[in-house]
Write a protein that holds these residues in place. Structure first.
Motif, PDB file in Angstrom:
ATOM      1  N   GLU A  22     -83.692 -21.000  -8.887  1.00  0.00           N
ATOM      2  CA  GLU A  22     -84.160 -22.373  -9.039  1.00  0.00           C
ATOM      3  C   GLU A  22     -83.352 -23.332  -8.182  1.00  0.00           C
ATOM      4  OE1 GLU A  22     -85.782 -22.342 -13.655  1.00  0.00           O
ATOM      5  OE2 GLU A  22     -83.971 -23.450 -13.123  1.00  0.00           O
ATOM      6  N   CYS A  23     -84.033 -24.330  -7.692  1.00  0.00           N
ATOM      7  CA  CYS A  23     -83.392 -25.371  -6.897  1.00  0.00           C
ATOM      8  C   CYS A  23     -83.854 -26.713  -7.460  1.00  0.00           C
ATOM      9  CB  CYS A  23     -83.802 -25.238  -5.436  1.00  0.00           C
ATOM     10  SG  CYS A  23     -83.131 -26.514  -4.340  1.00  0.00           S
ATOM     11  N   ARG A  24     -82.892 -27.509  -7.932  1.00  0.00           N
ATOM     12  CA  ARG A  24     -83.231 -28.775  -8.558  1.00  0.00           C
ATOM     13  C   ARG A  24     -82.544 -29.939  -7.863  1.00  0.00           C
ATOM     14  NH1 ARG A  24     -85.540 -28.319 -13.658  1.00  0.00           N
ATOM     15  NH2 ARG A  24     -85.464 -26.218 -14.547  1.00  0.00           N
ATOM     16  N   SER A  25     -83.300 -30.999  -7.662  1.00  0.00           N
ATOM     17  CA  SER A  25     -82.698 -32.248  -7.207  1.00  0.00           C
ATOM     18  C   SER A  25     -82.390 -33.045  -8.469  1.00  0.00           C
ATOM     19  CB  SER A  25     -83.651 -33.013  -6.290  1.00  0.00           C
ATOM     20  OG  SER A  25     -84.891 -33.243  -6.917  1.00  0.00           O
ATOM     21  N   LEU A  26     -81.105 -33.337  -8.670  1.00  0.00           N
ATOM     22  CA  LEU A  26     -80.682 -33.895  -9.952  1.00  0.00           C
ATOM     23  C   LEU A  26     -80.853 -35.410 -10.054  1.00  0.00           C
ATOM     24  CD1 LEU A  26     -77.472 -31.798 -10.693  1.00  0.00           C
ATOM     25  CD2 LEU A  26     -79.868 -31.343 -11.283  1.00  0.00           C
ATOM     26  N   ASP A  27     -80.746 -36.117  -8.967  1.00  0.00           N
ATOM     27  CA  ASP A  27     -80.765 -37.574  -9.063  1.00  0.00           C
ATOM     28  C   ASP A  27     -81.674 -38.222  -8.037  1.00  0.00           C
ATOM     29  OD1 ASP A  27     -77.480 -37.972  -7.494  1.00  0.00           O
ATOM     30  OD2 ASP A  27     -79.256 -36.831  -6.941  1.00  0.00           O
ATOM     31  N   PHE A  28     -82.618 -37.446  -7.520  1.00  0.00           N
ATOM     32  CA  PHE A  28     -83.584 -38.030  -6.603  1.00  0.00           C
ATOM     33  C   PHE A  28     -84.827 -37.146  -6.602  1.00  0.00           C
ATOM     34  CE2 PHE A  28     -83.517 -35.221  -2.828  1.00  0.00           C
ATOM     35  CZ  PHE A  28     -82.414 -34.420  -3.130  1.00  0.00           C
ATOM     36  N   GLN A  29     -85.901 -37.691  -6.096  1.00  0.00           N
ATOM     37  CA  GLN A  29     -87.140 -36.930  -6.011  1.00  0.00           C
ATOM     38  C   GLN A  29     -87.248 -36.291  -4.624  1.00  0.00           C
ATOM     39  OE1 GLN A  29     -89.964 -40.072  -7.069  1.00  0.00           O
ATOM     40  NE2 GLN A  29     -90.216 -39.126  -9.074  1.00  0.00           N
ATOM     41  N   ALA A  30     -87.389 -34.984  -4.630  1.00  0.00           N
ATOM     42  CA  ALA A  30     -87.416 -34.232  -3.386  1.00  0.00           C
ATOM     43  C   ALA A  30     -88.851 -33.959  -2.956  1.00  0.00           C
ATOM     44  CB  ALA A  30     -86.654 -32.927  -3.552  1.00  0.00           C
ATOM     45  N   THR A  31     -89.284 -34.647  -1.941  1.00  0.00           N
ATOM     46  CA  THR A  31     -90.643 -34.424  -1.467  1.00  0.00           C
ATOM     47  C   THR A  31     -90.761 -33.105  -0.710  1.00  0.00           C
ATOM     48  OG1 THR A  31     -90.059 -35.734   0.486  1.00  0.00           O
ATOM     49  CG2 THR A  31     -91.222 -36.866  -1.285  1.00  0.00           C
ATOM     50  N   THR A  32     -89.700 -32.733  -0.054  1.00  0.00           N
ATOM     51  CA  THR A  32     -89.702 -31.498   0.729  1.00  0.00           C
ATOM     52  C   THR A  32     -88.453 -30.697   0.425  1.00  0.00           C
ATOM     53  OG1 THR A  32     -90.900 -32.602   2.526  1.00  0.00           O
ATOM     54  CG2 THR A  32     -89.835 -30.516   3.050  1.00  0.00           C
ATOM     55  N   MET A  33     -88.639 -29.414   0.202  1.00  0.00           N
ATOM     56  CA  MET A  33     -87.509 -28.520  -0.008  1.00  0.00           C
ATOM     57  C   MET A  33     -87.595 -27.368   0.975  1.00  0.00           C
ATOM     58  SD  MET A  33     -86.818 -28.328  -4.098  1.00  0.00           S
ATOM     59  CE  MET A  33     -85.985 -29.656  -4.948  1.00  0.00           C
ATOM     60  N   PHE A  34     -86.450 -26.910   1.382  1.00  0.00           N
ATOM     61  CA  PHE A  34     -86.360 -25.807   2.337  1.00  0.00           C
ATOM     62  C   PHE A  34     -85.577 -24.674   1.707  1.00  0.00           C
ATOM     63  CE2 PHE A  34     -87.851 -28.401   5.834  1.00  0.00           C
ATOM     64  CZ  PHE A  34     -87.420 -29.676   5.505  1.00  0.00           C
ATOM     65  N   TRP A  35     -85.979 -23.456   2.043  1.00  0.00           N
ATOM     66  CA  TRP A  35     -85.244 -22.281   1.588  1.00  0.00           C
ATOM     67  C   TRP A  35     -84.712 -21.526   2.797  1.00  0.00           C
ATOM     68  CZ3 TRP A  35     -83.806 -21.182  -3.274  1.00  0.00           C
ATOM     69  CH2 TRP A  35     -84.445 -21.873  -4.304  1.00  0.00           C
ATOM     70  N   TYR A  36     -83.434 -21.165   2.712  1.00  0.00           N
ATOM     71  CA  TYR A  36     -82.767 -20.430   3.770  1.00  0.00           C
ATOM     72  C   TYR A  36     -82.165 -19.164   3.186  1.00  0.00           C
ATOM     73  CZ  TYR A  36     -82.683 -25.001   6.169  1.00  0.00           C
ATOM     74  OH  TYR A  36     -83.015 -26.214   6.738  1.00  0.00           O
ATOM     75  N   ARG A  37     -81.970 -18.200   4.049  1.00  0.00           N
ATOM     76  CA  ARG A  37     -81.142 -17.058   3.670  1.00  0.00           C
ATOM     77  C   ARG A  37     -80.062 -16.898   4.726  1.00  0.00           C
ATOM     78  NH1 ARG A  37     -84.796 -11.676   3.807  1.00  0.00           N
ATOM     79  NH2 ARG A  37     -82.844 -10.822   3.007  1.00  0.00           N
ATOM     80  N   GLN A  38     -78.936 -16.387   4.280  1.00  0.00           N
ATOM     81  CA  GLN A  38     -77.799 -16.262   5.174  1.00  0.00           C
ATOM     82  C   GLN A  38     -77.109 -14.935   4.934  1.00  0.00           C
ATOM     83  OE1 GLN A  38     -74.590 -19.148   4.642  1.00  0.00           O
ATOM     84  NE2 GLN A  38     -74.236 -19.181   6.854  1.00  0.00           N
ATOM     85  N   PHE A  39     -77.045 -14.117   5.958  1.00  0.00           N
ATOM     86  CA  PHE A  39     -76.319 -12.858   5.885  1.00  0.00           C
ATOM     87  C   PHE A  39     -74.868 -13.111   6.296  1.00  0.00           C
ATOM     88  CE2 PHE A  39     -79.752 -10.260   4.717  1.00  0.00           C
ATOM     89  CZ  PHE A  39     -80.876 -10.656   5.412  1.00  0.00           C
ATOM     90  N   PRO A  40     -73.968 -12.211   5.885  1.00  0.00           N
ATOM     91  CA  PRO A  40     -72.543 -12.412   6.184  1.00  0.00           C
ATOM     92  C   PRO A  40     -72.286 -12.698   7.655  1.00  0.00           C
ATOM     93  CG  PRO A  40     -72.819 -10.601   4.671  1.00  0.00           C
ATOM     94  CD  PRO A  40     -74.193 -10.992   5.100  1.00  0.00           C
ATOM     95  N   LYS A  41     -71.490 -13.701   7.901  1.00  0.00           N
ATOM     96  CA  LYS A  41     -71.041 -14.087   9.234  1.00  0.00           C
ATOM     97  C   LYS A  41     -72.191 -14.504  10.152  1.00  0.00           C
ATOM     98  CE  LYS A  41     -66.951 -11.132   9.100  1.00  0.00           C
ATOM     99  NZ  LYS A  41     -66.031 -12.220   8.770  1.00  0.00           N
ATOM    100  N   GLN A  42     -73.316 -14.869   9.565  1.00  0.00           N
ATOM    101  CA  GLN A  42     -74.435 -15.338  10.358  1.00  0.00           C
ATOM    102  C   GLN A  42     -74.812 -16.748   9.950  1.00  0.00           C
ATOM    103  OE1 GLN A  42     -77.817 -12.734  10.728  1.00  0.00           O
ATOM    104  NE2 GLN A  42     -76.550 -10.888  10.804  1.00  0.00           N
ATOM    105  N   SER A  43     -75.649 -17.365  10.765  1.00  0.00           N
ATOM    106  CA  SER A  43     -76.099 -18.708  10.478  1.00  0.00           C
ATOM    107  C   SER A  43     -77.201 -18.691   9.417  1.00  0.00           C
ATOM    108  CB  SER A  43     -76.624 -19.354  11.760  1.00  0.00           C
ATOM    109  OG  SER A  43     -76.996 -20.693  11.532  1.00  0.00           O
TER     110      SER A  43
END
Lengths: 116, 111
Positions: A22-43
């Motif tokens: 889950e990804c929650r914006s606690l104090d603002f309304q998020a019109t757009t959300m992005f999901w990323y994945r990151q492997f070790p030592k990578q961007s």
């Protein structure tokens, strides 16, 4: 500043099971959300973009049936890794932009997924 | 999408000023430049944002030349706790519709 919270911060699961992050914006309304994945030592690698109330837009090479993204409200987006396998083990990070659109991305703390 | 290029890594001694440059040759008119810091197993954290010339806050300065094709993050008097990966991102302030990360710069501060 605005706060984005992810849960769980880490999770271990067996191969073949599904995991929801889950990804929650606690104090603002998020019109757009992005999901990323990151492997070790990578961007960070962008997986998908989700706008509240509409289907997510997936990046090339990301399986939409495997990584289910739901953005049902302006404060919550979820990423479900279905039938997880060890190669799905990674660090998953969400970010959000607000309605005010200051131009800043607000990132969650990240969720470490380990699939056994 | 404006692609960014940064040095892969840098080393610096404690107390020195560190300058990290990012190249973004195809930056668009509406794009802002934002720098983030990331520690291992944490989400990126906002450092500074600018559009042109110079911006300064309590932790860093950002220098952007007139052509805006590059930017330089300046960290004054770094400490060991500044060891992290630094990313520059370029995007439209009206909505980061699709922001991709470059390689980032791994800064190692040496005692």
């Amino acid at each position: 500043g605005a706060v984005v919270s992810q849960h769980p911060s880490w999770v271990i699961c067996k191969s073949g099971t599904s995991v929801k992050i889950e990804c929650r914006s606690l104090d603002f309304q998020a019109t757009t959300m992005f999901w990323y994945r990151q492997f070790p030592k990578q961007s960070l690698m962008l997986m998908a973009t989700s706008n509240e109330g509409s289907k997510a837009t997936y990046e090339q090479g990301v399986e939409k049936d495997k990584f289910l993204i739901n953005h049902a409200s302006l404060t919550l987006s979820t990423l479900t890794v279905t039938s997880a396998h060890p190669e799905d083990s990674s660090f998953y990070i969400c970010s959000a932009t607000g309605v005010a659109n200051t131009g800043e991305l607000f990132f969650g703390e990240g969720s470490r997924l380990t699939v056994l | 999408l404006a692609k960014t290029t940064q040095p892969i890594s840098m080393d610096s001694y404690e107390g020195q000023e560190v300058n990290i440059t990012c190249s973004h040759n195809n930056i668009a008119t509406n794009d802002y430049i934002t720098w983030y810091q990331q520690f291992p197993s944490q989400g990126p954290r906002f450092i500074i944002q600018g559009y042109k010339t110079k911006v300064t806050n309590e932790v860093a300065s950002l220098f952007i030349p007139a052509d805006r094709k590059s930017s330089t993050l300046s960290l004054p008097r770094v400490s060991l706790s500044d060891t992290a990966v630094y990313y520059c991102l370029v995007g439209y302030s009206g909505g980061y519709q699709k922001v991709t990360f470059g390689t980032g710069t791994k800064l190692q501060v040496i005692p």
